[in-house]
Scaffold this active site. Structure first.
Site, PDB file in Angstrom:
ATOM      1  N   LYS A   1      27.594  33.611  10.472  1.00  0.00           N
ATOM      2  CA  LYS A   1      26.483  32.803   9.973  1.00  0.00           C
ATOM      3  C   LYS A   1      25.545  33.618   9.096  1.00  0.00           C
ATOM      4  O   LYS A   1      25.044  33.120   8.095  1.00  0.00           O
ATOM      5  CB  LYS A   1      25.694  32.184  11.134  1.00  0.00           C
TER       6      LYS A   1
ATOM      7  N   LYS B   1      40.023  20.986  11.889  1.00  0.00           N
ATOM      8  CA  LYS B   1      39.217  20.382  12.936  1.00  0.00           C
ATOM      9  C   LYS B   1      38.111  19.479  12.368  1.00  0.00           C
ATOM     10  O   LYS B   1      37.485  19.836  11.380  1.00  0.00           O
ATOM     11  CB  LYS B   1      38.615  21.554  13.737  1.00  0.00           C
TER      12      LYS B   1
ATOM     13  N   LYS C   1      31.161  18.875  11.773  1.00  0.00           N
ATOM     14  CA  LYS C   1      30.008  18.433  11.005  1.00  0.00           C
ATOM     15  C   LYS C   1      29.812  19.305   9.774  1.00  0.00           C
ATOM     16  O   LYS C   1      29.441  18.820   8.713  1.00  0.00           O
ATOM     17  CB  LYS C   1      28.787  18.518  11.912  1.00  0.00           C
TER      18      LYS C   1
HETATM   19  P1  AMP Z   1      29.588  21.893  17.750  1.00  0.00           P
HETATM   20  O1  AMP Z   1      28.202  21.345  17.778  1.00  0.00           O
HETATM   21  O2  AMP Z   1      30.377  21.552  16.529  1.00  0.00           O
HETATM   22  O3  AMP Z   1      29.658  23.345  18.117  1.00  0.00           O
HETATM   23  O4  AMP Z   1      30.363  21.138  18.932  1.00  0.00           O
HETATM   24  C1  AMP Z   1      29.941  21.170  20.273  1.00  0.00           C
HETATM   25  C2  AMP Z   1      31.162  21.097  21.159  1.00  0.00           C
HETATM   26  O5  AMP Z   1      31.927  19.905  20.873  1.00  0.00           O
HETATM   27  C3  AMP Z   1      32.148  22.248  20.972  1.00  0.00           C
HETATM   28  O6  AMP Z   1      31.865  23.340  21.786  1.00  0.00           O
HETATM   29  C4  AMP Z   1      33.479  21.617  21.339  1.00  0.00           C
HETATM   30  O7  AMP Z   1      33.695  21.692  22.725  1.00  0.00           O
HETATM   31  C5  AMP Z   1      33.321  20.169  20.958  1.00  0.00           C
HETATM   32  N1  AMP Z   1      33.956  19.863  19.648  1.00  0.00           N
HETATM   33  C6  AMP Z   1      33.398  19.956  18.414  1.00  0.00           C
HETATM   34  N2  AMP Z   1      34.262  19.555  17.456  1.00  0.00           N
HETATM   35  C7  AMP Z   1      35.390  19.187  18.098  1.00  0.00           C
HETATM   36  C8  AMP Z   1      36.657  18.666  17.667  1.00  0.00           C
HETATM   37  N3  AMP Z   1      36.924  18.416  16.384  1.00  0.00           N
HETATM   38  N4  AMP Z   1      37.581  18.416  18.598  1.00  0.00           N
HETATM   39  C9  AMP Z   1      37.322  18.641  19.910  1.00  0.00           C
HETATM   40  N5  AMP Z   1      36.177  19.125  20.377  1.00  0.00           N
HETATM   41  C10 AMP Z   1      35.214  19.398  19.490  1.00  0.00           C
END
Ligand code: AMP
Ligand code: TRP
Length: 332
Positions: A114, A197, A200
């Protein structure tokens, strides 16, 4: 089996969770709360490491809490709270910062990634100390297990190092937490780029299914998902990543096995199949979205729930903080 203490948190970085967040994390939180003593937190302090408009941060934080509740995180079955409502998090973070080596913190890969992206002048010190705040989040609750995605594993390792260091220097104070790495089997991919994947930060708007988007918008995105030129509805991540991703989405929501879905859709076209996935998605998430919108509109009720959670959380966190403070020699 005795009830285990669970702690997890999610950052309010967006106004909507996407289906990957739900299937990859929140759905499992909901399962854990039944058999365990679970603490779930909206990590609003962590979200300050990225510059955000105050109104936006505030509404994202409340929207995150509302969505968690709408998705089944039940304030009576677990302790749901905002990180900033429990002062002990910031207080314990300082103790953790004073126990962490500069080099040790510099090795955190998420920080390196980051900070490299934004450059050192635009990287705030809070991004560097973020893992120590996270360690505080976990250790304050004497958590046995911390359910997180694979990307957070290194931060849990650091937390374990800090717990061990503190305990051996000052006497047993913290439970040693174990990471519970959430199943990769439910990984959801981008609808438009089904080999990467759903995320966001990386996915295009068309590739992502936000649970707060209108049912019409989401149904349309599913119907325009990228698929290969073949005709068969078959799970094959190499040859048919788009169809496989849609099968995973259907199966995770409907609870039906992929094999069963392959049989049902044998001989049918992609159009029929996508229509069915859209229907399953909309049927499942429409009431959830309505419930979340309702909570967002009744802000006082939502805040009451969160204050109640913070009260319960503060009791546990406050006791741990007191013990850590006196162990390190702060006169009480
Ligand atoms: P993030 O805010 O993107 O870090 O997402 C929070 C949590 O959501 C992560 O630690 C993952 O466990 C889950 N997550 C995020 N994106 C995905 C995805 N595309 N598929 C499955 N789990 C996801
Ligand atoms: N850093 C985590 C993430 O971005 C969120 C988080 C903050 C967390 N504090 C935590 C996760 C404590 C587990 C335990 O996903």
């Amino acid at each position: 089996m005795t009830r285990k203490r669970i702690l997890s948190a999610i950052q309010p970085t967006n106004s909507s969770l996407h289906i990957g967040n739900y299937l990859g994390a929140v759905k499992q939180w909901v399962e854990f709360q039944n058999e365990n003593d679970a603490f779930y937190c909206v990590a609003d302090l962590h979200a300050l490491t990225v510059e955000t408009d105050p109104e936006v941060l505030r509404s994202r934080t409340l929207a995150a809490a509302a969505q968690l509740i709408a998705l089944g995180v039940h304030p009576e079955k677990c302790t749901l709270f905002l990180q900033s409502h429990v002062a002990a998090h910031s207080q314990m973070a300082w103790i953790m910062e004073c126990m962490t080596g500069f080099g040790e913190a510099s090795r955190m890969t998420q920080f390196k990634d980051k900070s490299q992206k934004s450059g050192s002048e635009r990287t705030v010190v809070g991004l560097f100390t973020y893992p120590m705040l996270m360690a505080a989040d976990i250790l304050l609750y004497q958590a046995d297990y911390v359910p997180v995605g694979e990307d957070q594993r290194q931060h849990i390792e650091l937390t374990r190092d800090l717990a061990g260091r503190f305990n051996s220097r000052f006497g047993k104070t913290f439970q040693m937490p174990e990471p519970y790495i959430l199943k990769a089997s439910s990984k959801i991919n981008d609808l438009q780029d089904p080999t990467s994947k759903m995320s966001k930060s990386a996915s295009s708007n068309q590739g992502i299914l936000d649970i707060m988007d209108s049912p019409q918008v989401n149904a349309k995105k599913i119907k325009s998902a990228m698929t290969d030129t073949g005709r068969e509805i078959r799970f094959d991540e190499k040859e048919k990543p788009g169809i496989s991703n849609l099968l995973t989405i259907h199966s995770s929501i409907s609870g039906r096995s992929i094999a069963d879905l392959e049989i049902e859709f044998a001989g049918k076209g992609y159009g029929d199949f996508k229509g069915a996935v859209a229907e399953v998605f909309v049927d499942y998430f429409s009431p959830i979205r309505e419930r979340a919108l309702d909570l967002i509109n009744k802000e006082n009720e939502l805040l009451d729930i969160l204050h109640e959670g913070a009260k319960k959380a503060s009791e546990v966190a406050g006791a741990t903080l007191e013990s850590a403070y006196s162990k390190v020699g702060l006169a009480r």
